[in-house]
Design an enzyme around this catalytic site. Structure first.
Site, PDB file in Angstrom:
ATOM      1  N   GLN A  17       1.343   5.955  47.986  1.00 14.81           N
ATOM      2  CA  GLN A  17       0.079   5.560  47.358  1.00 14.81           C
ATOM      3  C   GLN A  17      -1.055   6.475  47.835  1.00 14.81           C
ATOM      4  OE1 GLN A  17      -0.231   3.349  44.959  1.00 14.81           O
ATOM      5  NE2 GLN A  17      -2.455   3.264  44.835  1.00 14.81           N
ATOM      6  N   LYS A  41       2.782  -3.189  42.088  1.00 18.24           N
ATOM      7  CA  LYS A  41       3.946  -2.325  41.815  1.00 18.24           C
ATOM      8  C   LYS A  41       5.219  -2.976  42.371  1.00 18.24           C
ATOM      9  CE  LYS A  41       1.098   1.816  41.688  1.00 18.24           C
ATOM     10  NZ  LYS A  41       0.577   3.012  42.376  1.00 18.24           N
ATOM     11  N   ASP A  53       6.195   9.432  40.551  1.00 16.66           N
ATOM     12  CA  ASP A  53       4.788   9.644  40.193  1.00 16.66           C
ATOM     13  C   ASP A  53       4.624  10.906  39.347  1.00 16.66           C
ATOM     14  OD1 ASP A  53       2.669   7.993  40.818  1.00 16.66           O
ATOM     15  OD2 ASP A  53       2.585   8.614  42.915  1.00 16.66           O
TER      16      ASP A  53
HETATM   17  N1  GUN Z   1      -3.564   5.825  43.457  1.00 17.65           N
HETATM   18  C1  GUN Z   1      -4.169   5.501  42.296  1.00 17.65           C
HETATM   19  N2  GUN Z   1      -3.351   5.768  41.253  1.00 17.65           N
HETATM   20  C2  GUN Z   1      -2.212   6.268  41.776  1.00 17.65           C
HETATM   21  C3  GUN Z   1      -0.996   6.731  41.188  1.00 17.65           C
HETATM   22  O1  GUN Z   1      -0.796   6.742  39.979  1.00 17.65           O
HETATM   23  N3  GUN Z   1      -0.047   7.176  42.076  1.00 17.65           N
HETATM   24  C4  GUN Z   1      -0.245   7.178  43.411  1.00 17.65           C
HETATM   25  N4  GUN Z   1       0.740   7.625  44.173  1.00 17.65           N
HETATM   26  N5  GUN Z   1      -1.368   6.759  43.984  1.00 17.65           N
HETATM   27  C5  GUN Z   1      -2.340   6.306  43.154  1.00 17.65           C
END
Ligand code: GUN
Length: 299
Positions: A97, A53, A120
């Site tokens: 995350q 990311k 998100d």
């Molecule tokens: N962990 C796995 N996928 C995601 C996601 O799309 N967003 C977040 N914040 N954590 C994740």
């Protein structure tokens, strides 16, 4: 001929549009788009995702910040970091995350993110805006937004008259996906583990979206001939044919047999997966435009 929907190409075109939008915002308003990603603990898979990311955010020309906190971080410490990011005008998107270490209350943390920075799309304000059809001011959860873009690449904007079935009812994917399909005028069914005769419900779908988390569960006999099949699953299974101890990724759909019946299908890997990070970048540049009082780009 079945179309195999290429998520890598679709994601690359979203990223190009994000780069152009970020460059435009910086040139015209002097605002550099800022994304803060917070990771707690040392789960290797989470670090891999977060690294990807951050790299993509830099590639898009963003100010990309990563906060790496130790596994022992307290609720109060994490909450005060989120608070400082909420108050930081140079940060337009905040992503914490998941999963967080077990001693932390993830929902309290997610709900403490300012909704306009919740790239998100997990804050109840953003979930509520989607549920009420307000797609113009909220932020939409990245994986359903990406899956929807792939659906639109086959069917266009208006799904009037089409039956869509989403298998899976999570807050992270199934519910927002169903809302997006409904907003586009599809007739939507949400099926799940308690649904009676899942196969026959699935067979009614012109658009079938599978997010069950079970490797290759959706078989050819579940598919209406000519349907579009969107596979959201990512499952690692043993692959002894590749050598001892080897594994491979498969989706929730039995790709080889289903692609004989479907009109269009997403592969795993290379379908919905690449769209998730692309839509995170899209949400961040949208949030930056809104914060600057500018009309955000559409994806
Ligand atoms: N962990 C796995 N996928 C995601 C996601 O799309 N967003 C977040 N914040 N954590 C994740």
């Amino acid at each position: 001929m079945t179309t195999v929907i290429d998520g890598k190409i679709a994601a690359a075109s979203v990223i190009e549009a994000v780069k152009a939008a970020a460059a435009g915002l910086e040139a015209e308003a002097g605002v550099k788009t800022g994304l803060a990603v917070v990771i707690v603990g040392d789960d290797p898979a989470s670090h891999t995702y977060v690294g990807a990311k951050g790299r993509m955010a830099k590639e898009c020309g963003f100010n990309s910040i990563q906060h790496t906190l130790p596994a022992e971080t307290t609720q109060g410490e994490l909450a005060s970091l989120v608070q400082s990011l909420n108050d930081d005008l140079s940060i337009h998107g905040i992503l914490v995350q998941l999963p967080l270490p077990k001693h932390l209350d993830s929902d309290a943390i997610i709900q403490s993110i300012k909704p306009e920075k919740d790239v998100d799309g997990l804050h109840v304000v953003n979930a509520g805006k989607l549920a009420t059809g307000d797609l113009a001011t909220g932020l939409i959860s990245c994986t359903p937004a990406g899956a929807m873009l792939l659906v639109r690449s086959i069917h266009g904007e208006d799904l009037s008259g089409l039956n869509a079935v989403v298998i899976g009812r999570s807050n992270l994917f199934g519910k927002p996906m169903a809302q997006l399909l409904l907003n586009a005028n599809a007739t939507v069914t949400i099926a799940h583990s308690r649904t009676r005769d899942l196969a026959s419900v699935a067979r009614g779908a012109d658009i079938l979206v599978a997010a069950v988390g079970r490797p290759e569960m959706v078989k050819a006999a579940w598919i209406k001939p000519g349907a579009t099949v969107i596979d959201v699953g990512i499952n690692r299974i043993d692959a002894p044919e590749r050598g001892e101890g080897k594994s491979r990724l498969v989706g929730d759909v039995a790709f080889a047999e289903v692609s004989e019946v479907a009109r269009a299908i997403t592969p795993v890997p290379g379908g919905v997966g690449p769209m998730t990070i692309a839509m995170l970048m899209a949400n961040t540049v949208i949030a930056a435009h809104r914060a600057a009082g500018r009309k955000p780009p559409k994806f």
